[in-house]
Design a protein around this motif. Structure first.
Motif, PDB file in Angstrom:
ATOM      1  N   LYS A  23       0.749  -1.071  -0.055  1.00 18.00           N
ATOM      2  CA  LYS A  23       0.060   0.135   0.066  1.00 18.00           C
ATOM      3  C   LYS A  23       0.986   1.276   0.029  1.00 18.00           C
ATOM      4  O   LYS A  23       0.483   2.201  -0.634  1.00 18.00           O
ATOM      5  CB  LYS A  23      -0.852   0.159   1.120  1.00 18.00           C
ATOM      6  N   ILE A  24       1.901   1.175   0.830  1.00 17.22           N
ATOM      7  CA  ILE A  24       2.853   2.508   0.962  1.00 17.22           C
ATOM      8  C   ILE A  24       3.755   2.624  -0.588  1.00 17.22           C
ATOM      9  O   ILE A  24       3.678   3.434  -0.934  1.00 17.22           O
ATOM     10  CB  ILE A  24       3.894   2.267   1.976  1.00 17.22           C
ATOM     11  N   LEU A  25       4.035   1.330  -1.076  1.00 18.41           N
ATOM     12  CA  LEU A  25       4.766   1.564  -2.201  1.00 18.41           C
ATOM     13  C   LEU A  25       3.762   1.830  -3.515  1.00 18.41           C
ATOM     14  O   LEU A  25       4.189   2.694  -4.197  1.00 18.41           O
ATOM     15  CB  LEU A  25       5.231   0.077  -2.814  1.00 18.41           C
ATOM     16  N   ASN A  26       2.478   1.636  -3.381  1.00 21.19           N
ATOM     17  CA  ASN A  26       1.651   1.887  -4.121  1.00 21.19           C
ATOM     18  C   ASN A  26       1.309   3.438  -4.245  1.00 21.19           C
ATOM     19  O   ASN A  26       1.102   4.217  -5.174  1.00 21.19           O
ATOM     20  CB  ASN A  26       0.126   1.212  -4.336  1.00 21.19           C
ATOM     21  N   TYR A  27       1.000   3.953  -3.088  1.00 27.19           N
ATOM     22  CA  TYR A  27       1.004   5.262  -2.850  1.00 27.19           C
ATOM     23  C   TYR A  27       2.113   6.266  -3.302  1.00 27.19           C
ATOM     24  O   TYR A  27       1.966   7.203  -3.840  1.00 27.19           O
ATOM     25  CB  TYR A  27       0.637   5.491  -1.398  1.00 27.19           C
ATOM     26  N   ILE A  28       3.269   5.726  -3.161  1.00 27.82           N
ATOM     27  CA  ILE A  28       4.472   6.462  -3.610  1.00 27.82           C
ATOM     28  C   ILE A  28       4.768   6.573  -4.853  1.00 27.82           C
ATOM     29  O   ILE A  28       4.985   7.580  -5.496  1.00 27.82           O
ATOM     30  CB  ILE A  28       5.751   6.064  -2.694  1.00 27.82           C
ATOM     31  N   LEU A  29       4.480   5.420  -5.616  1.00 32.90           N
ATOM     32  CA  LEU A  29       4.548   5.232  -6.936  1.00 32.90           C
ATOM     33  C   LEU A  29       3.458   5.935  -7.819  1.00 32.90           C
ATOM     34  O   LEU A  29       3.316   6.118  -8.964  1.00 32.90           O
ATOM     35  CB  LEU A  29       4.875   3.931  -7.496  1.00 32.90           C
ATOM     36  N   GLY A  30       2.202   6.239  -7.012  1.00 28.07           N
ATOM     37  CA  GLY A  30       1.250   6.899  -7.562  1.00 28.07           C
ATOM     38  C   GLY A  30       1.551   8.531  -7.839  1.00 28.07           C
ATOM     39  O   GLY A  30       0.753   9.192  -8.632  1.00 28.07           O
ATOM     40  N   PHE A  37      11.111   9.116 -11.743  1.00 27.36           N
ATOM     41  CA  PHE A  37      12.395   9.038 -11.219  1.00 27.36           C
ATOM     42  C   PHE A  37      12.961   7.772 -11.081  1.00 27.36           C
ATOM     43  O   PHE A  37      13.795   7.336 -11.419  1.00 27.36           O
ATOM     44  CB  PHE A  37      12.603   9.839  -9.772  1.00 27.36           C
ATOM     45  N   VAL A  38      11.868   6.908 -10.458  1.00 25.77           N
ATOM     46  CA  VAL A  38      12.153   5.606 -10.352  1.00 25.77           C
ATOM     47  C   VAL A  38      12.538   4.746 -11.388  1.00 25.77           C
ATOM     48  O   VAL A  38      13.292   3.791 -11.490  1.00 25.77           O
ATOM     49  CB  VAL A  38      10.986   4.746  -9.415  1.00 25.77           C
TER      50      VAL A  38
END
Length: 59
Positions: A23-30, A37-38
């Motif tokens: 969930k944290i990764l999806n939020y950040i990559l959203g 950048f990633v």
């Protein structure tokens, strides 16, 4: 005593982050700028770029 509480809180925090890591990764990559950048950073790594291109152009 404060040391044990600190270690316990770090452990609980680490466990909570681990449980919700996707969930944290999806939020950040959203966020478009972070995602851009990633992806650019990943494509600079030869192994990642080669694996990605093999997957995309597999045929």
């Amino acid at each position: 005593m404060g040391f044990l509480i600190r270690i316990f809180l770090i452990g609980v925090g680490t466990y909570a982050i681990y449980q919700s890591r996707y969930k944290i990764l999806n939020y950040i990559l959203g966020i478009a700028s972070i995602r851009r950048f990633v992806v650019a950073f990943g494509m600079d790594i030869p192994f990642v770029r080669d694996r990605f291109l093999q997957t995309v152009f597999r045929g």
